[in-house]
Design an enzyme around this catalytic site. Structure first.
Site, mmCIF file in Angstrom:
data_model
loop_
_atom_site.group_PDB
_atom_site.id
_atom_site.type_symbol
_atom_site.label_atom_id
_atom_site.label_comp_id
_atom_site.label_asym_id
_atom_site.label_seq_id
_atom_site.Cartn_x
_atom_site.Cartn_y
_atom_site.Cartn_z
ATOM 1 N N ASN A 210 0.842 -1.185 0.000
ATOM 2 C CA ASN A 210 0.000 0.000 0.000
ATOM 3 C C ASN A 210 0.881 1.240 0.000
ATOM 4 O O ASN A 210 1.734 1.412 0.874
ATOM 5 C CB ASN A 210 -0.895 0.042 1.246
ATOM 6 C CG ASN A 210 -1.715 1.333 1.300
ATOM 7 O OD1 ASN A 210 -2.688 1.486 0.579
ATOM 8 N ND2 ASN A 210 -1.301 2.279 2.145
ATOM 9 N N GLU A 211 0.716 2.060 -1.024
ATOM 10 C CA GLU A 211 1.332 3.387 -1.089
ATOM 11 C C GLU A 211 2.836 3.384 -0.813
ATOM 12 O O GLU A 211 3.316 3.942 0.180
ATOM 13 C CB GLU A 211 0.628 4.340 -0.130
ATOM 14 C CG GLU A 211 -0.847 4.531 -0.433
ATOM 15 C CD GLU A 211 -1.529 5.560 0.447
ATOM 16 O OE1 GLU A 211 -2.667 5.936 0.112
ATOM 17 O OE2 GLU A 211 -0.925 6.004 1.457
ATOM 18 N N GLU A 395 -8.706 3.575 -2.349
ATOM 19 C CA GLU A 395 -9.000 4.521 -1.272
ATOM 20 C C GLU A 395 -9.454 5.836 -1.876
ATOM 21 O O GLU A 395 -8.828 6.358 -2.797
ATOM 22 C CB GLU A 395 -7.785 4.797 -0.378
ATOM 23 C CG GLU A 395 -7.357 3.670 0.524
ATOM 24 C CD GLU A 395 -6.187 4.052 1.415
ATOM 25 O OE1 GLU A 395 -6.008 5.268 1.715
ATOM 26 O OE2 GLU A 395 -5.431 3.147 1.817
ATOM 27 N N TRP A 441 -12.556 5.148 1.799
ATOM 28 C CA TRP A 441 -11.687 5.215 2.977
ATOM 29 C C TRP A 441 -12.353 6.169 3.964
ATOM 30 O O TRP A 441 -12.493 7.342 3.693
ATOM 31 C CB TRP A 441 -10.277 5.711 2.632
ATOM 32 C CG TRP A 441 -9.439 5.672 3.873
ATOM 33 C CD1 TRP A 441 -9.219 6.682 4.768
ATOM 34 C CD2 TRP A 441 -8.737 4.527 4.380
ATOM 35 N NE1 TRP A 441 -8.444 6.250 5.806
ATOM 36 C CE2 TRP A 441 -8.133 4.926 5.597
ATOM 37 C CE3 TRP A 441 -8.586 3.214 3.951
ATOM 38 C CZ2 TRP A 441 -7.376 4.056 6.361
ATOM 39 C CZ3 TRP A 441 -7.824 2.355 4.717
ATOM 40 C CH2 TRP A 441 -7.228 2.780 5.908
ATOM 41 N N TRP A 449 -2.422 7.648 11.642
ATOM 42 C CA TRP A 449 -0.975 7.772 11.579
ATOM 43 C C TRP A 449 -0.456 8.948 12.414
ATOM 44 O O TRP A 449 -0.757 9.012 13.593
ATOM 45 C CB TRP A 449 -0.524 7.816 10.114
ATOM 46 C CG TRP A 449 -1.044 6.649 9.328
ATOM 47 C CD1 TRP A 449 -1.969 6.670 8.324
ATOM 48 C CD2 TRP A 449 -0.728 5.253 9.509
ATOM 49 N NE1 TRP A 449 -2.245 5.395 7.869
ATOM 50 C CE2 TRP A 449 -1.498 4.498 8.576
ATOM 51 C CE3 TRP A 449 0.126 4.563 10.364
ATOM 52 C CZ2 TRP A 449 -1.416 3.111 8.475
ATOM 53 C CZ3 TRP A 449 0.198 3.175 10.269
ATOM 54 C CH2 TRP A 449 -0.567 2.475 9.339
#
EC number: 3.2.1.21
Length: 489
Positions: A210-211, A395, A441, A449
């Site tokens: 992911n990312e 997302e 998302w 985070w």
């Protein structure tokens, strides 16, 4: 959103919000009118839109560290986000993912909630430190958690997209260099091999990473994310090892679970120029090079963009012979995460600087709401990459300062945001881009985070003190849309 649109939304959403202790009633709690009345908002997809088709997958997404909690249970090892969030000053308010949404203990009720909303797909991630020990051997208790979770989803007919790496690198691997150490890519391949052997037949689509932009740049380039290192040279080398890990993992996934799709998820950003000046146009191009082409070019063209070193001279990563062939193996799908655009101008040298536009709509994150950017990026990727695989929007969503008032969360901005971004997806499909699904998302508010628990992205509100879930108006809209679509099919 215009006042008339808000009035229509309120008119067919008068039922009470639903909390965790009554999840079986989620579907029934939506107003009867919303279950039977066609969606009449002008931002809804047109009658002939592909978004009305059952084949277009609509779901929601989460990530392990952001929702699971239980960081010290059943043999789970520490990860880099445990370390980072425990470091003073790294995360807003000193928040950590130690408890998060307590999904590890509440997963059955959360799946019931997902089902009650009528969502068709669920994107989740596996916590690498929960399923393997330091010697690379399986942790059966951790594996059993995901085995039970996926079995329940399969039983309920939910399409599962499983991400192997959503940033929670085991700390013992970071202690040996993390993504700066080439060996981590091989350890990731071992992990992918184990997961696809253990969970074969339970997963509809595997995403390796992911990312990687966030892992490489925010983690190693500017230090805003775990592990908190800040050096452009580190960022480019970490990116190469991340992409190499992806390439090494794909053959194992194909061998062990051939019926599933295999792909990767990239976060992409739209860069726009602050003027027509050639220097500013070049700056916008360079923004998209470092945010998009840095990842997509090696995956889809087998080469890094040469312009990248114009931004970060002297940062060329160590690339061994055959690496780019490994990285550019064919994909079954490409996951795209999109949130906002960045308006830039030339910095007078060889780069860009942001020029935030005034008078625009923004989210709680301060990000501009810019649906056209999603459409423009999708059509641009189709033009740039002749081998572009089918796309899923893995997302898309927004943060807002949501509060529960009288049992309700009236997140009308989010409803407007979702409508407009779905319209942008529809426009891209009409322009010939093969987009096959869309994941909101996120399913519920969670650990955001470095911003901790202040920023709320969920379509379900979470009271972190009590773990009570409250269905937001946006979730009611999603459910009503899916019910209307099912009625049309």
């Amino acid at each position: 959103m215009p006042p008339s649109a808000v009035a229509r939304l309120t008119d067919f959403r008068t039922g009470a919000s639903v909390a965790t202790d009554d999840l079986s009633a989620v579907s029934d709690a939506l107003s009867p009118h919303s279950r039977s009345h066609p969606l009449a908002d002008p931002l809804a997809p047109p009658a002939d839109s592909p978004l009305w088709r059952k084949s277009f997958l609509l779901g929601a997404a989460t990530a392990s560290y952001q929702i699971e909690g239980a960081v010290n249970e059943d043999g789970r090892l520490p990860c880099i986000w445990d370390t980072f969030s425990a470091t003073p000053g790294k995360v807003l308010a000193g928040d950590t993912g130690a408890v998060a949404c307590d999904h590890y203990h509440r997963w059955e009720a959360d799946i019931d909630m997902l089902m009650g909303l009528g969502l068709e797909g669920y994107r989740l991630s596996i916590a690498w430190p929960r399923v393997m020990d330091e010697a690379g051997q399986p942790n059966r208790k951790g594996l059993d958690f995901y085995r039970r979770l996926l079995a329940r989803l399969k039983e309920k007919g939910i399409t599962t997209f499983v991400t192997l790496y959503h940033w929670d690198l085991p700390q013992h691997l970071e202690d040996r260099g993390g993504w700066l150490n080439r060996d981590t890519a091989y350890r990731f391949a071992d992990y992918a091999d184990l997961m696809s052997r253990e969970l074969a037949g339970s997963v509809d689509a595997w995403a390796t990473l992911n990312e990687p932009w966030c892992s490489a740049y925010l983690g190693y380039g500017n230090g805003h994310h775990a592990p908190g290192l800040a050096n452009p040279r580190f960022a480019t080398q970490a990116m190469h090892h991340l992409l190499l890990a992806h390439g090494l993992a794909v053959p194992a996934l194909r061998a062990n679970d051939p019926a599933s799709q295999k792909g990767i998820v990239a976060n992409v950003g739209r860069g726009t120029a602050n003027s027509e000046r050639a220097a500013d146009q070049r700056a916008a191009h360079l923004f998209e090079v470092q945010h998009n082409a840095w990842i997509l070019d090696p995956l889809l063209k087998g080469a890094y963009p040469g312009d990248l070193l114009e931004l970060w001279p002297g940062t060329e990563p160590l690339v061994l012979e055959g690496d780019l062939r490994t990285i550019s193996a064919p994909l079954d799908f490409l996951g795209i995460n999109y949130y906002f655009r960045t308006n830039v101008e030339s910095d007078g040298a060889h780069g860009f600087r942001e020029v935030p536009p005034e008078g625009v709509e923004r989210t709680q994150m301060g990000w501009e709401v810019y649906p056209d950017g999603l459409r423009d990026l999708l059509t641009g990727f189709k033009a740039a990459y002749r081998n572009l695989p089918p796309i899923y929007i893995t997302e898309n969503g927004m943060a807002s300062d949501d509060t529960v008032i009288g049992g309700h969360v009236d997140d009308t901005q989010r409803i407007s945001f979702l409508r407009r971004h779905l319209a942008a997806v529809d426009q891209a499909i009409q322009a010939g881009v093969d987009v096959r699904g869309y994941f909101l998302w996120s399913l519920m508010d969670n650990f955001e985070w470095a911003f901790g628990y202040e920023r709320r992205f969920g379509i379900v509100h979470v009271d972190y003190a009590t773990q009570k879930r409250t269905i937001k108006r946006s979730a009611e809209w999603v459910s009503a849309f899916l019910k209307e679509r099912k009625a049309r099919s």
